[in-house]
Design an enzyme around this catalytic site. Sequence first.
Site, PDB file in Angstrom:
ATOM      1  N   SER A 103      32.424 -42.937 -12.909  1.00  0.00           N
ATOM      2  CA  SER A 103      32.030 -43.557 -13.952  1.00  0.00           C
ATOM      3  C   SER A 103      32.455 -44.633 -14.596  1.00  0.00           C
ATOM      4  CB  SER A 103      31.747 -42.174 -15.205  1.00  0.00           C
ATOM      5  OG  SER A 103      31.066 -42.977 -15.908  1.00  0.00           O
ATOM      6  N   HIS A 104      32.350 -44.520 -16.111  1.00  0.00           N
ATOM      7  CA  HIS A 104      32.844 -45.830 -16.956  1.00  0.00           C
ATOM      8  C   HIS A 104      34.903 -46.034 -16.590  1.00  0.00           C
ATOM      9  CE1 HIS A 104      33.705 -42.545 -19.206  1.00  0.00           C
ATOM     10  NE2 HIS A 104      34.218 -42.993 -19.626  1.00  0.00           N
TER      11      HIS A 104
ATOM     12  N   ASP B 146      26.972 -48.638 -17.144  1.00  0.00           N
ATOM     13  CA  ASP B 146      28.095 -48.442 -16.105  1.00  0.00           C
ATOM     14  C   ASP B 146      28.847 -48.580 -14.997  1.00  0.00           C
ATOM     15  OD1 ASP B 146      27.028 -46.391 -16.115  1.00  0.00           O
ATOM     16  OD2 ASP B 146      28.460 -44.706 -16.663  1.00  0.00           O
TER      17      ASP B 146
ATOM     18  N   ASP C 196      28.559 -45.799 -12.930  1.00  0.00           N
ATOM     19  CA  ASP C 196      27.663 -45.532 -11.914  1.00  0.00           C
ATOM     20  C   ASP C 196      26.229 -45.145 -12.796  1.00  0.00           C
ATOM     21  OD1 ASP C 196      28.639 -43.730 -14.337  1.00  0.00           O
ATOM     22  OD2 ASP C 196      28.023 -41.571 -12.961  1.00  0.00           O
TER      23      ASP C 196
ATOM     24  N   ASP D 155      24.697 -44.703 -15.633  1.00  0.00           N
ATOM     25  CA  ASP D 155      24.139 -43.866 -15.856  1.00  0.00           C
ATOM     26  C   ASP D 155      24.328 -43.788 -17.635  1.00  0.00           C
ATOM     27  OD1 ASP D 155      26.686 -42.682 -16.048  1.00  0.00           O
ATOM     28  OD2 ASP D 155      26.661 -40.983 -15.596  1.00  0.00           O
ATOM     29  N   ARG D 156      25.219 -44.650 -17.931  1.00  0.00           N
ATOM     30  CA  ARG D 156      25.211 -45.192 -19.138  1.00  0.00           C
ATOM     31  C   ARG D 156      24.317 -45.732 -20.041  1.00  0.00           C
ATOM     32  NH1 ARG D 156      31.193 -43.679 -21.974  1.00  0.00           N
ATOM     33  NH2 ARG D 156      31.428 -42.034 -20.859  1.00  0.00           N
TER      34      ARG D 156
ATOM     35  N   LYS E 220      22.006 -37.963 -17.486  1.00  0.00           N
ATOM     36  CA  LYS E 220      21.624 -39.426 -17.795  1.00  0.00           C
ATOM     37  C   LYS E 220      21.047 -40.301 -17.155  1.00  0.00           C
ATOM     38  CE  LYS E 220      26.101 -40.722 -19.188  1.00  0.00           C
ATOM     39  NZ  LYS E 220      26.929 -39.250 -18.637  1.00  0.00           N
TER      40      LYS E 220
HETATM   41  C1  G16 Z   1      31.196 -37.668 -19.228  1.00  0.00           C
HETATM   42  C2  G16 Z   1      29.935 -37.028 -19.295  1.00  0.00           C
HETATM   43  C3  G16 Z   1      29.216 -36.917 -20.782  1.00  0.00           C
HETATM   44  C4  G16 Z   1      30.252 -37.031 -21.740  1.00  0.00           C
HETATM   45  C5  G16 Z   1      31.486 -38.455 -21.131  1.00  0.00           C
HETATM   46  C6  G16 Z   1      31.875 -38.679 -22.278  1.00  0.00           C
HETATM   47  O1  G16 Z   1      29.927 -39.297 -19.919  1.00  0.00           O
HETATM   48  O2  G16 Z   1      28.570 -36.795 -18.146  1.00  0.00           O
HETATM   49  O3  G16 Z   1      28.720 -36.278 -20.668  1.00  0.00           O
HETATM   50  O4  G16 Z   1      29.186 -37.482 -23.447  1.00  0.00           O
HETATM   51  O5  G16 Z   1      31.999 -38.085 -20.007  1.00  0.00           O
HETATM   52  O6  G16 Z   1      33.220 -37.455 -22.163  1.00  0.00           O
HETATM   53  P1  G16 Z   1      34.526 -37.569 -23.095  1.00  0.00           P
HETATM   54  O7  G16 Z   1      34.614 -37.674 -24.601  1.00  0.00           O
HETATM   55  O8  G16 Z   1      34.579 -35.569 -22.439  1.00  0.00           O
HETATM   56  O9  G16 Z   1      34.844 -38.593 -22.511  1.00  0.00           O
HETATM   57  P2  G16 Z   1      30.215 -40.563 -17.895  1.00  0.00           P
HETATM   58  O10 G16 Z   1      29.779 -41.144 -18.384  1.00  0.00           O
HETATM   59  O11 G16 Z   1      31.893 -40.667 -18.111  1.00  0.00           O
HETATM   60  O12 G16 Z   1      30.107 -39.397 -17.000  1.00  0.00           O
END
Ligand code: G16
Length: 544
Positions: A113-114, A278, A280, A282-283, A377
Amino acid sequence: MKYQTISTQAFSDQQPGTSGLRKKVPVFQQPHYLENFVQSVFQVADNIKGHTLVLGGDGRYYNKQAIQIILKMAAANGIARVIVGQDGLLSTPAASALIRKHRAAGGLILSASHNPGGPKADFGIKYNISNGGPAPTSFTDAVYDVSKRITEYYIVATDDIDLGTRASLKMGDMTVEIIDPVADYADLMEQLFDFKRIRQLFSNGFKMRFDAMHAITGPYASEILHNRLGADVDTVMNGIPLEDFGGGHPDPNLVHAHELVEIMNSGSQAPDFGAASDGDGDRNMIIGRNFFVTPSDSLAVMAANAHLLPGYKKGISGVARSMPTSSAVDRVADQMGINSYETPTGWKFFGNLLDAGKISICGEESFGSGSDHVREKDGLWAVLFWLDLIACKQQSAEQIVRDHWSEFGRNYYSRHDYEAIDTNIANELVQALRDQASALTGQTLGSYEVDYCDDFSYTDPVDNSISDHQGIRLIFKDGSRIIYRLSGTGTEGATLRVYIERFEADSDKHDMETQQALAELITIADQVADIKSRCGRQAPDVIT
Ligand code: G16
């Protein structure tokens, strides 16, 4: 083609977190590490034999190698067909859409992800089930269980496949369909939003900047914003996906997307509208000219206005937000007479609510929002939602948000992150909060009176599964909140997240600087949890 059974030894650290398994690249490069995890997934996903799997990733370092390994394992595990994005690329929401479109049994998405990418940075893998959404905790727990006692995995010995050209190929009995990663997703967006109206907006001279942060959304944004909507060619910045995201941190927030933020804050010359996504895809971050829209406000605005856009013109059935997300959207739901669900952090918790039709729109403070069009998302979806709303209302993002505050009040909101702290210290801090939770109830802290303090537990209204220990909530009598929880997505030590929120009904007081508006609660948050002295930190690493 030779089908091989390879002996292996279990690893003890393959427990998926908030969103799949995320580790440093060298961890994944250990012999058998990726293979063990993938085999554990195939073992738990027993519906996948003879069926279709969607496969792709955000193009980060190790994406290419991992895809080839997974294809060979899929062939050896009896999967009938794999749909894979050209060059091994698929954004997370596009993968979700493809799983749904092709009625696939599931999908494997390669992304952290990010988190940053590169030979020493982060890699990740997650499994999505047949509804297109992240596997629920019961599934990921089962995968973890299998991974702890795995002794062998299955793979075919064959050459790598050329993923650079769209084609339908064979690997043993398995079909590999290499497809355009963008087209289906772009078509889906055209069904949800009024592209004609947005095209008109751009042809009237509307200027936008979209920061793809050298991650997966570059090709998607170019196709949709330039080719289909006619935006200027300089609209998409950092549009070429790179394995290390150009050395950046592909997290669309005020800190990491600073290049875009500077452009948007450059006075009257700034573009009308800015957005970023981000690693991937989704953000999303939404930013007007000199005006940042918090993800929580963005969600509330979406809920209040969805009926104005074609894909949602019949209205929305309900909304959901993760527990730490501000309660701004609850106020909208109240007024609309629909339910607002409060779930734990993690997109997987929205899946059942979406499948059951209880909600149409959902979102999180962590720069994520989406709807029932997929089960992830969706960054570009959110950007198009805002563009269509701006085109429809003929107002700026700032004006839309200010009008929203006047109608519903403003939830001042901020998140403070303390990164890479010692895991034991972080766990002790949370335990200490748990221990004092009941004693805090009824106490007065500064000018705030504690209504209650608890450790959030969620009972899924569809399958009644219970998820405990989802974060400490310190709720005040006036609705202000301080939330503490540990991130489930980091790869180094622990990250403590502190979420602070205060409601302000009076529109004469909607112009305060956020940290100032929250100053007293920020002090209380530190005192109650003793953050500075326990963690040895003077200030958070990231404030969003
Ligand atoms: C993932 C989850 C999200 C979550 C985020 C942050 O996002 O899909 O639902 O809100 O992580 O999670 P944490 O606070 O546990 O770090 P992504 O965009 O990283 O896949």
